[in-house]
Motif scaffolding. Sequence first.
Motif, PDB file in Angstrom:
ATOM      1  N   ALA A   1      -3.006   6.738  -6.092  1.00  0.00           N
ATOM      2  CA  ALA A   1      -2.336   7.412  -4.719  1.00  0.00           C
ATOM      3  C   ALA A   1      -3.110   7.427  -3.921  1.00  0.00           C
ATOM      4  CB  ALA A   1      -1.784   8.309  -5.045  1.00  0.00           C
ATOM      5  N   MET A   2      -4.675   7.248  -4.507  1.00  0.00           N
ATOM      6  CA  MET A   2      -5.372   7.123  -3.174  1.00  0.00           C
ATOM      7  C   MET A   2      -6.297   5.775  -3.123  1.00  0.00           C
ATOM      8  SD  MET A   2      -8.148  10.705  -4.233  1.00  0.00           S
ATOM      9  CE  MET A   2      -8.522  10.148  -5.618  1.00  0.00           C
ATOM     10  N   GLY A   3      -5.785   4.999  -4.200  1.00  0.00           N
ATOM     11  CA  GLY A   3      -5.900   3.697  -4.005  1.00  0.00           C
ATOM     12  C   GLY A   3      -7.918   3.711  -4.585  1.00  0.00           C
ATOM     13  N   LEU A   4      -7.941   4.340  -5.604  1.00  0.00           N
ATOM     14  CA  LEU A   4      -9.208   4.416  -6.253  1.00  0.00           C
ATOM     15  C   LEU A   4      -9.323   3.487  -7.556  1.00  0.00           C
ATOM     16  CD1 LEU A   4     -12.479   5.072  -5.710  1.00  0.00           C
ATOM     17  CD2 LEU A   4     -11.549   7.691  -6.522  1.00  0.00           C
TER      18      LEU A   4
ATOM     19  N   ALA B   1       1.069  -0.905  -0.099  1.00  0.00           N
ATOM     20  CA  ALA B   1       0.036   0.194  -0.078  1.00  0.00           C
ATOM     21  C   ALA B   1       0.630   1.421   0.177  1.00  0.00           C
ATOM     22  CB  ALA B   1      -1.312  -0.073   0.750  1.00  0.00           C
ATOM     23  N   LEU B   2       1.805   1.621   0.993  1.00  0.00           N
ATOM     24  CA  LEU B   2       2.949   2.314   0.769  1.00  0.00           C
ATOM     25  C   LEU B   2       3.356   2.291  -0.401  1.00  0.00           C
ATOM     26  CD1 LEU B   2       3.831   5.232   2.983  1.00  0.00           C
ATOM     27  CD2 LEU B   2       5.600   2.361   3.439  1.00  0.00           C
ATOM     28  N   ILE B   3       3.592   1.480  -1.072  1.00  0.00           N
ATOM     29  CA  ILE B   3       4.747   1.489  -2.268  1.00  0.00           C
ATOM     30  C   ILE B   3       3.895   1.920  -3.290  1.00  0.00           C
ATOM     31  CG2 ILE B   3       5.577   0.009  -4.653  1.00  0.00           C
ATOM     32  CD1 ILE B   3       6.383  -1.930  -2.552  1.00  0.00           C
ATOM     33  N   ARG B   4       2.189   2.002  -3.438  1.00  0.00           N
ATOM     34  CA  ARG B   4       1.802   2.169  -4.309  1.00  0.00           C
ATOM     35  C   ARG B   4       1.734   3.509  -3.399  1.00  0.00           C
ATOM     36  NH1 ARG B   4      -3.850   1.497  -1.747  1.00  0.00           N
ATOM     37  NH2 ARG B   4      -3.129   3.998  -1.528  1.00  0.00           N
ATOM     38  N   ILE B   5       1.044   4.277  -3.012  1.00  0.00           N
ATOM     39  CA  ILE B   5       1.346   5.231  -2.130  1.00  0.00           C
ATOM     40  C   ILE B   5       2.024   6.423  -3.118  1.00  0.00           C
ATOM     41  CG2 ILE B   5       0.321   7.471  -0.630  1.00  0.00           C
ATOM     42  CD1 ILE B   5      -0.215   5.100   0.533  1.00  0.00           C
TER      43      ILE B   5
ATOM     44  N   ALA C   1      -0.436  -7.916  -6.785  1.00  0.00           N
ATOM     45  CA  ALA C   1      -0.325  -8.214  -4.417  1.00  0.00           C
ATOM     46  C   ALA C   1      -1.417  -7.645  -4.144  1.00  0.00           C
ATOM     47  CB  ALA C   1       0.765  -7.302  -4.085  1.00  0.00           C
ATOM     48  N   ASN C   2      -2.298  -6.945  -4.620  1.00  0.00           N
ATOM     49  CA  ASN C   2      -3.761  -6.660  -4.397  1.00  0.00           C
ATOM     50  C   ASN C   2      -3.939  -5.118  -3.773  1.00  0.00           C
ATOM     51  OD1 ASN C   2      -6.738  -8.922  -4.206  1.00  0.00           O
ATOM     52  ND2 ASN C   2      -5.135  -8.285  -5.853  1.00  0.00           N
ATOM     53  N   ALA C   3      -1.950  -4.670  -4.208  1.00  0.00           N
ATOM     54  CA  ALA C   3      -1.393  -2.641  -3.103  1.00  0.00           C
ATOM     55  C   ALA C   3      -2.908  -2.473  -3.417  1.00  0.00           C
ATOM     56  CB  ALA C   3      -0.922  -2.188  -3.783  1.00  0.00           C
ATOM     57  N   GLY C   4      -3.789  -2.299  -4.399  1.00  0.00           N
ATOM     58  CA  GLY C   4      -5.219  -1.113  -3.832  1.00  0.00           C
ATOM     59  C   GLY C   4      -6.335  -1.361  -2.865  1.00  0.00           C
ATOM     60  N   ALA C   5      -5.937  -2.048  -1.906  1.00  0.00           N
ATOM     61  CA  ALA C   5      -7.106  -3.312  -1.662  1.00  0.00           C
ATOM     62  C   ALA C   5      -7.011  -2.899  -0.256  1.00  0.00           C
ATOM     63  CB  ALA C   5      -7.178  -4.828  -1.034  1.00  0.00           C
TER      64      ALA C   5
ATOM     65  N   PHE D   1      11.389   4.596  -9.773  1.00  0.00           N
ATOM     66  CA  PHE D   1      10.712   2.849  -9.906  1.00  0.00           C
ATOM     67  C   PHE D   1      11.340   2.109  -9.601  1.00  0.00           C
ATOM     68  CE2 PHE D   1       8.275   5.955 -13.338  1.00  0.00           C
ATOM     69  CZ  PHE D   1       7.766   6.049 -12.606  1.00  0.00           C
ATOM     70  N   GLU D   2      13.037   2.006  -9.624  1.00  0.00           N
ATOM     71  CA  GLU D   2      13.566   0.854  -9.128  1.00  0.00           C
ATOM     72  C   GLU D   2      13.811   0.149  -8.326  1.00  0.00           C
ATOM     73  OE1 GLU D   2      16.449  -0.083 -13.315  1.00  0.00           O
ATOM     74  OE2 GLU D   2      17.317   1.705 -11.687  1.00  0.00           O
ATOM     75  N   PHE D   3      14.056   1.772  -7.256  1.00  0.00           N
ATOM     76  CA  PHE D   3      13.843   1.626  -5.587  1.00  0.00           C
ATOM     77  C   PHE D   3      12.492   0.654  -4.895  1.00  0.00           C
ATOM     78  CE2 PHE D   3      17.709   4.593  -4.979  1.00  0.00           C
ATOM     79  CZ  PHE D   3      18.401   4.008  -4.221  1.00  0.00           C
ATOM     80  N   LEU D   4      11.117   1.461  -5.933  1.00  0.00           N
ATOM     81  CA  LEU D   4       9.855   0.370  -5.437  1.00  0.00           C
ATOM     82  C   LEU D   4      10.023  -0.790  -5.332  1.00  0.00           C
ATOM     83  CD1 LEU D   4       7.730   3.644  -5.780  1.00  0.00           C
ATOM     84  CD2 LEU D   4       8.719   3.626  -3.866  1.00  0.00           C
ATOM     85  N   PHE D   5      10.912  -1.159  -6.906  1.00  0.00           N
ATOM     86  CA  PHE D   5      10.354  -2.145  -7.422  1.00  0.00           C
ATOM     87  C   PHE D   5      11.255  -2.907  -7.050  1.00  0.00           C
ATOM     88  CE2 PHE D   5      11.490  -5.294 -10.751  1.00  0.00           C
ATOM     89  CZ  PHE D   5      10.600  -5.857 -11.109  1.00  0.00           C
ATOM     90  N   PHE D   6      12.446  -2.989  -6.344  1.00  0.00           N
ATOM     91  CA  PHE D   6      12.914  -4.132  -5.470  1.00  0.00           C
ATOM     92  C   PHE D   6      12.389  -3.678  -4.434  1.00  0.00           C
ATOM     93  CE2 PHE D   6      17.470  -5.251  -6.854  1.00  0.00           C
ATOM     94  CZ  PHE D   6      17.571  -4.966  -8.077  1.00  0.00           C
ATOM     95  N   ALA D   7      11.733  -2.927  -2.809  1.00  0.00           N
ATOM     96  CA  ALA D   7      10.940  -2.364  -1.837  1.00  0.00           C
ATOM     97  C   ALA D   7      10.078  -3.684  -2.602  1.00  0.00           C
ATOM     98  CB  ALA D   7      10.833  -1.589  -1.586  1.00  0.00           C
ATOM     99  N   GLY D   8       9.582  -3.283  -2.957  1.00  0.00           N
ATOM    100  CA  GLY D   8       8.668  -4.511  -3.554  1.00  0.00           C
ATOM    101  C   GLY D   8       8.689  -5.948  -3.454  1.00  0.00           C
TER     102      GLY D   8
END
Length: 683
Positions: free
Chosen positions: A150-153, A104-108, A194-198, A347-354
């Motif tokens: 970002a809002m998860g909508l 969720a944090l990565i998605r935001i 990963a259902n990051a928006g859920a 984007f690569e940092f977020l990808f590796f975090a995921g």
Amino acid sequence: MVEAVEKPGRENYLLKELFEKNKGAIVTSVIFVLALSLIALTGTWDWFSKRMFGFFPLLIVFFLVGRHSPVKVATAVQLTRLAHWLTRRGAFVSNPEEEAPKFALIRILFGLFMIERAFWILAYLEPSDWGNPSIWLFALLGLVAGALVAMGLFTQYALVYLILVQWQAGDILLRTSTLGNWIAAMLSLLLIFANAGANFSLDRILMRRGTSARKAISAFYYEAGLPSEAGLQLAKLMTFACYWCVCLYSLAMHLGESAWMSGSAGPLLLTNNFMSRYSSEFAWLFSQGWIPVFLARVSLWAMLPWYLLMLPFVLIGGWFRQYVIIWGLLFFGVSLFVLQLQWLAQFEFLFFAGLFWSKRFIHGAKTLQVAYDDRCNLCDNTVTFVKAVDLFRRVDLKPLSKNTPWLLQMGIDPDDAQKDLYAVDSNSDKAVKGYEFYVLLSRHVLLLLPIHPLLLIGRYLGGPAVYRFVADRRTRLFGVCQIPTAKPEYAILRGGQVINDNIVPGDPISVVFVHTIVLLVCFFVALPFPHLTENPPLALKKIQTLVSSPTSGAGIYGVNPIDVFNQTDLRMAENWFTITRKTKDGMEQILPIFSEDGKRLYAHRSDRVYFGNTVAFRRGVIGKEGCQFDAYRPMVNYLSEDQRSKDDTFVYRQYAEPLPSLELILQGQFVASERRLVCEVSF
């Protein structure tokens, strides 16, 4: 009469059952038709028809084949075995419930990056762009999609739109196609499964309130809003395999590049005024002797084994896996802070975090037990705030009015606990209080981590004394609460919900995983390794021709041919221009495109200015002599369009500076070439 009433109901039931059995194929077919219609309407058929036909028909076939029970069950069993093998190897560590806040944090963060990127594209659109709907509309849609993520909508819809539309036809029309978008597509695919928006989203609120949008939103989420553990493992593997294939293509190109094989690309890249933030500083450093030059060459060579061994080493696990992660983070850090690659590094940092972030802050819920006076307004408000920012549920609250036995067990005097907040680290059973409570808390709660260095410094700047002053007067300053307030407790799963360990037959990850691997195999076969492309065997040429369509289709997943930091990129440092606005009183103001030494100025925050215009110039003039003003007059006019006023004129100045001598670099000497003014034109 009864039969007449029952017949339509039975038909509806049969249609619904038919849809459920063929849901994947039907939805994919609808998206395929819409995608073809869109590229036809936007005039991008020549670019994307082959890619779409290489991607969708195969996916539809897999969905149709996968709907049969024997195939579904057998596929689920085999993929579950693969996922459990990954777990045993330690290649990826997956816990859907613990990782839900992470995704969720990565998605935001991803959505916020997309918003900023789209904002700068919109901000630097010229007046003529606003007269072209295909430009401003796609720029605006990019902003809207980023906001939705970002809002998860309608998150799943927004991510699919970005992958299939914005980073395909949208990029061509906006002229903003970048390597960063390819990595963003891989990240988006991971976030989808990963259902990051859920969680921590508007989607979650709408689904749980039973709104009219509930069915449309929940249709593309797993039932519990979380994938199975095995499904998350496969999502990580397939997206990482996509990244590895892009790296392999880059490796293949570098092996045929003399600048890479000699190592001269290292110093030339770091001193490139178009690609390096500190080109002048590195030029000075390399001029000091052979050691910096040699280290720059070696650091470039060190990238080659990382490209090649990335996926195998992760699968082997252990220190080999750590090498891939650590070297990758170092490379991303250089890309972010030294090189200028737009949004690629973020984007690569977020990808590796995921993919790999699974322990720090994530593992170990309720490991920090907090004792607080629940009848003190200040303490009550403090812990309410702490629970609100405690995304990973690290804090376990212990109100004093209900936990006297626990206090005594921990060796804490209940009377003393009335004066200070206490925290006990359950890993060591060590208790801290007062100012040190906040120091420990900021080390355990991710969103409070930025204030941790400030609290450490505050130890020596009167922080404990300030805390003591407020704590001793807290009830007088903030009052007493008669009824303690309820503390927010974010539950990832509802009561009774469980997460499957194994792949459930019919899980769409099965079809998409197989589809991805097939496309990646086709892409792998087409890799242009030098020893194969010079005189390829006839059989290989036939196979590459046969798989050319699915190879192109892999581009939907972000797997595209890449050729960066090559001789062309290095030579982009040789020629540049400035545009200066000259007022009627003779004052000159340089437009924020290039400085006189060739460095990018802040208009390059827009990918449309960068990839759509200045890159084309700096690549296009390589090897050309003389003034290029007439050849690039439309581009120059475009970049100065919004700066025009009635009485002002503009001055175009073109500069040239050949690359340093490659022979001298190989000898450990770096000598910068002389810069010269090629021409000056008023317009």
